[in-house]
Design an enzyme around this catalytic site. Structure first.
Site, mmCIF file in Angstrom:
data_model
loop_
_atom_site.group_PDB
_atom_site.id
_atom_site.type_symbol
_atom_site.label_atom_id
_atom_site.label_comp_id
_atom_site.label_asym_id
_atom_site.label_seq_id
_atom_site.Cartn_x
_atom_site.Cartn_y
_atom_site.Cartn_z
ATOM 1 N N ASP A 56 48.497 33.916 39.372
ATOM 2 C CA ASP A 56 47.669 33.857 40.579
ATOM 3 C C ASP A 56 48.320 32.897 41.571
ATOM 4 O OD1 ASP A 56 44.353 34.513 41.086
ATOM 5 O OD2 ASP A 56 45.365 33.109 42.425
ATOM 6 N N ASN B 76 35.537 39.648 38.503
ATOM 7 C CA ASN B 76 34.580 39.567 39.605
ATOM 8 C C ASN B 76 34.371 40.957 40.175
ATOM 9 O OD1 ASN B 76 34.389 36.689 39.514
ATOM 10 N ND2 ASN B 76 36.363 36.550 40.566
ATOM 11 N N GLN C 120 34.626 38.726 44.616
ATOM 12 C CA GLN C 120 35.798 39.624 44.551
ATOM 13 C C GLN C 120 36.461 39.707 45.924
ATOM 14 O OE1 GLN C 120 35.030 43.751 43.525
ATOM 15 N NE2 GLN C 120 37.181 44.176 43.133
ATOM 16 N N VAL D 187 40.034 40.976 46.106
ATOM 17 C CA VAL D 187 41.038 42.047 46.044
ATOM 18 C C VAL D 187 40.395 43.226 45.316
ATOM 19 C CG1 VAL D 187 43.321 42.746 45.246
ATOM 20 C CG2 VAL D 187 42.957 40.396 46.046
ATOM 21 N N HIS E 185 40.939 43.788 38.229
ATOM 22 C CA HIS E 185 41.845 42.844 37.555
ATOM 23 C C HIS E 185 41.044 41.895 36.690
ATOM 24 C CE1 HIS E 185 40.714 41.293 41.520
ATOM 25 N NE2 HIS E 185 40.701 40.084 40.975
ATOM 26 N N HIS F 40 41.119 38.045 35.259
ATOM 27 C CA HIS F 40 41.705 36.714 35.346
ATOM 28 C C HIS F 40 41.807 36.151 33.927
ATOM 29 C CE1 HIS F 40 40.741 35.970 39.771
ATOM 30 N NE2 HIS F 40 39.933 36.983 39.508
#
Ligand code: 5GP
Ligand code: ZN
Length: 112
Positions: free
Chosen positions: A28, A85, A92, A94, A98, A100
């Site tokens: 990240d 998220n 969220q 993006v 995904h 994390h």
């Protein structure tokens, strides 16, 4: 075009820690823990709300990659947190699904 699709296509640089035919894992840009890696399926899915039954295998592979990254990063002994998220209230930013992978420190519960 989607930011994470650009990372997958290597049009946007990222520090990749692992990739295979299903997913890519990269650090990240704004880490929230000593280890903060994003695991992203190659298939563009906007978020949890957009999952369909066709995505079951893809999501399973994402979790297997998350576990693999945790192992590579030496997080298994102390534990780590996986976060997904979905939507504005969860933060969220993006809209390409995904996970994390967060580790290297202790995490509070409930989350903020
Ligand atoms: P979200 O808020 O959608 O759950 O997570 C998106 C994450 O992507 C954030 O933690 C943010 O720091 C990260 N991010 C945003 N832009 C970039 C980028 O260009 N490169 C990388 N490596 N991470 C990014
Ligand atoms: Zn995408």
């Amino acid at each position: 075009m989607c930011l994470f699709c650009n990372v997958i296509e290597k049009k946007t640089p990222a520090t990749v820690v692992y990739e295979d035919e299903h997913a890519i894992a990269f650090r990240d840009i704004r880490p929230m823990a000593p280890t903060h890696v994003l695991v992203v399926p190659r298939k563009h899915i906007s978020g949890i709300r957009d999952l369909s039954a066709d995505d079951v295998t893809t999501i399973g592979q994402v979790f297997l990659v998350a576990r693999h990254v945790a192992k590579l990063e030496g997080l298994e002994a102390h534990g780590y947190r996986l976060v997904v998220n979905d939507g504005d209230a969860a933060g969220q930013t993006v809209h390409h699904i995904h996970v994390h992978v967060l580790g290297g420190r202790n995490f509070a519960w409930p989350p903020g």
